[in-house]
Design a protein around this motif. Structure first.
Motif, PDB file in Angstrom:
ATOM      1  N   LEU A 191      -6.873  75.028  55.902  1.00 20.64           N
ATOM      2  CA  LEU A 191      -5.601  75.391  55.244  1.00 20.64           C
ATOM      3  C   LEU A 191      -5.568  74.421  54.009  1.00 20.64           C
ATOM      4  O   LEU A 191      -4.755  74.688  53.135  1.00 20.64           O
ATOM      5  CB  LEU A 191      -4.565  75.091  56.288  1.00 20.64           C
ATOM      6  CG  LEU A 191      -4.609  75.970  57.499  1.00 20.64           C
ATOM      7  CD1 LEU A 191      -3.521  75.562  58.541  1.00 20.64           C
ATOM      8  CD2 LEU A 191      -4.007  77.451  57.025  1.00 20.64           C
ATOM      9  N   ASN A 192      -5.958  73.219  53.978  1.00 19.38           N
ATOM     10  CA  ASN A 192      -5.963  72.553  52.719  1.00 19.38           C
ATOM     11  C   ASN A 192      -7.106  72.891  51.762  1.00 19.38           C
ATOM     12  O   ASN A 192      -7.152  71.940  50.774  1.00 19.38           O
ATOM     13  CB  ASN A 192      -5.720  71.044  53.133  1.00 19.38           C
ATOM     14  CG  ASN A 192      -4.836  70.613  54.030  1.00 19.38           C
ATOM     15  OD1 ASN A 192      -3.545  71.280  53.924  1.00 19.38           O
ATOM     16  ND2 ASN A 192      -4.851  69.422  54.765  1.00 19.38           N
TER      17      ASN A 192
ATOM     18  N   ARG B  47       2.012  76.073  58.384  1.00 18.66           N
ATOM     19  CA  ARG B  47       0.864  77.215  58.478  1.00 18.66           C
ATOM     20  C   ARG B  47       0.033  77.167  59.707  1.00 18.66           C
ATOM     21  O   ARG B  47      -0.500  78.155  60.227  1.00 18.66           O
ATOM     22  CB  ARG B  47      -0.251  77.118  57.295  1.00 18.66           C
ATOM     23  CG  ARG B  47       0.674  77.413  56.160  1.00 18.66           C
ATOM     24  CD  ARG B  47      -0.250  77.655  54.776  1.00 18.66           C
ATOM     25  NE  ARG B  47       0.525  78.218  53.633  1.00 18.66           N
ATOM     26  CZ  ARG B  47       0.870  77.590  52.697  1.00 18.66           C
ATOM     27  NH1 ARG B  47       0.882  76.355  52.643  1.00 18.66           N
ATOM     28  NH2 ARG B  47       1.763  78.382  51.640  1.00 18.66           N
TER      29      ARG B  47
ATOM     30  N   ARG C  72      -9.084  72.988  61.378  1.00 19.20           N
ATOM     31  CA  ARG C  72      -8.150  74.281  60.654  1.00 19.20           C
ATOM     32  C   ARG C  72      -7.262  73.639  59.798  1.00 19.20           C
ATOM     33  O   ARG C  72      -6.888  74.065  58.590  1.00 19.20           O
ATOM     34  CB  ARG C  72      -7.224  74.301  61.893  1.00 19.20           C
ATOM     35  CG  ARG C  72      -6.158  75.346  61.680  1.00 19.20           C
ATOM     36  CD  ARG C  72      -5.724  76.392  62.950  1.00 19.20           C
ATOM     37  NE  ARG C  72      -5.140  75.548  63.787  1.00 19.20           N
ATOM     38  CZ  ARG C  72      -4.685  75.916  65.027  1.00 19.20           C
ATOM     39  NH1 ARG C  72      -4.530  77.174  65.252  1.00 19.20           N
ATOM     40  NH2 ARG C  72      -3.992  75.125  65.686  1.00 19.20           N
ATOM     41  N   GLU C  73      -6.914  71.995  59.984  1.00 19.82           N
ATOM     42  CA  GLU C  73      -6.238  71.421  58.799  1.00 19.82           C
ATOM     43  C   GLU C  73      -7.226  71.633  57.603  1.00 19.82           C
ATOM     44  O   GLU C  73      -6.702  71.576  56.521  1.00 19.82           O
ATOM     45  CB  GLU C  73      -6.018  69.860  59.122  1.00 19.82           C
ATOM     46  CG  GLU C  73      -5.290  69.174  58.003  1.00 19.82           C
ATOM     47  CD  GLU C  73      -5.080  68.003  58.432  1.00 19.82           C
ATOM     48  OE1 GLU C  73      -5.072  66.927  57.473  1.00 19.82           O
ATOM     49  OE2 GLU C  73      -4.788  67.328  59.556  1.00 19.82           O
TER      50      GLU C  73
ATOM     51  N   ALA D 138      -1.261  72.604  54.294  1.00 19.98           N
ATOM     52  CA  ALA D 138      -0.916  73.065  55.600  1.00 19.98           C
ATOM     53  C   ALA D 138       0.378  73.148  56.121  1.00 19.98           C
ATOM     54  O   ALA D 138       0.791  73.836  56.979  1.00 19.98           O
ATOM     55  CB  ALA D 138      -1.993  72.283  56.696  1.00 19.98           C
TER      56      ALA D 138
END
Length: 373
Positions: free
Chosen positions: A127-128, A280, A123-124, A209
């Motif tokens: 988002l990044n 986020r 997920r990181e 993120a």
């Protein structure tokens, strides 16, 4: 009972694991308990070479990805380092990273391994902007969770929301326990102070993120409303230059201080007034609990574990992710009304002490450890 806490990063690295695990050693005292820490030094690169196979999926389907290749090589390195360095048996191993858990179970198949999942690497990365959602790397990294479930003896995570996140990727999500991170209160020493201008602080890695672009836009809005403040940004990361340029474009560079990486921010965090971080995504958000223990008023986004820590209007303020105007409104409330700010800080501190104490974590962990002894 001889325990090994298997970390990925050395414990001096920033993050929730490092702010909790080293302090557990003082709570697991001989003669009934012995605890040691283990991690992979950063200098270890490309040492491992043995073939890797998983039980629940074929990782070779993903091996064209450089990110997957690096993950597998890091796993091989962890295996190599574990076999080289660990010569004594342990009664139980508690792993705090998927690579650590898989490697420990591979090397010590007969030793119980408890696996804590503290955050979501995939997920990181999404988002990044490093990988695509539902792409090759995303599929590989989420497949790791089922492999962990298959190989380790117990899975733990840090928030109810993260159990929900894991649910599609494991067979038995009801078997995943929740133990929020805990903190040693002795590390946090609130300091009575009166700042003429409200001092905002955030502590995080400077990556997309964390939503610091939203924070800077909110601060520009505060300035346009005629409100005085100083924003302190503690941390470093790949988008620091980008954030500094954004602060200049928004006309708030003079109100913003970039500190870079600091090893123990809790030592001077008590001198600020408001902790704000518009993440986020957060599996738990340890820094919110740490800021609360420093008696700062909390402002965060209603995501993941942050929404479980903060009851909006009681022990902090919550806003929607990506809403810079909503964030500016929340910050204005705590800037213009010191009494409200102090009340949020007091309630937040009391809540953190009662819910996120290290002693509570120790009690919960001992109950789990003793199930395997």
């Amino acid at each position: 009972m001889k325990l090994l806490q298997a970390l990925f990063f050395p414990p001096e690295q920033p993050g929730g694991v490092s702010s909790m695990i080293p302090y557990l050693q003082d709570k697991f005292n001989p003669p009934h308990w012995e605890m040691e820490l283990f991690s992979l030094p950063k200098r270890i690169r490309s040492k491992g070479s043995e073939p890797v196979e998983f039980h629940t999926f074929d990782w070779h389907k993903y091996e064209e990805s450089p990110i997957v290749q690096k993950y597998i090589q890091t796993y091989r390195d962890y295996l190599w380092w574990t076999k080289l360095r660990i010569k004594r048996p342990y009664d139980l191993i508690h792993a705090h990273h998927p690579i650590a858990g898989l490697a420990m179970k591979e090397v010590f198949p007969d030793t119980p391994v408890v696996q804590s999942v503290h955050s979501s690497y995939e997920r990181e990365l999404i988002l990044n902007g490093r990988i695509k959602e539902n792409g090759l790397e995303h599929s590989f990294l989420t497949s790791i969770y089922r492999e962990l479930e298959y190989k380790t003896d117990k899975m733990i995570t840090v928030s109810r929301s993260f159990v929900e996140y894991l649910s599609p990727f494991v067979e038995h999500p009801d078997n995943v326990s929740v133990i929020p991170n805990g903190f040693d209160e002795k590390r946090f020493k609130p300091v009575p102070h009166e700042n003429e201008v409200a001092q905002l602080v955030t502590v995080c890695r400077l990556v997309p993120a964390k939503g610091l672009d939203i924070l800077l836009k909110a601060c520009a809005e505060l300035k346009s409303r005629g409100l005085s403040y100083v924003l302190h940004i503690i941390g470093d990361g790949p988008i620091r230059t980008e954030l500094e340029e954004l602060a200049q474009r928004l006309g708030i560079y003079d109100e913003t201080i970039f500190y870079g990486y600091t090893l123990h921010p809790e030592e001077f965090m008590p001198f600020f007034d408001i902790f704000v971080l518009p993440s986020r995504a957060e599996a738990f958000g340890s820094v919110f609990a740490e800021a609360a223990l420093c008696s700062l008023a909390l402002v965060g986004t209603a995501v993941g574990g942050v929404a479980e820590q903060i009851e909006d209007g009681s022990n902090g303020l919550l806003v929607a992710s990506e809403d810079y105007l909503g964030l500016a409104d929340a910050l204005e409330k705590v800037i213009v009304d010191p009494s409200f700010r102090y009340e949020l800080a007091r309630t937040g501190s009391d809540h953190a002490k009662s819910h996120y104490s290290l002693n509570r974590v120790v009690h919960e962990l001992k109950k789990i450890y003793l199930q395997f002894h």
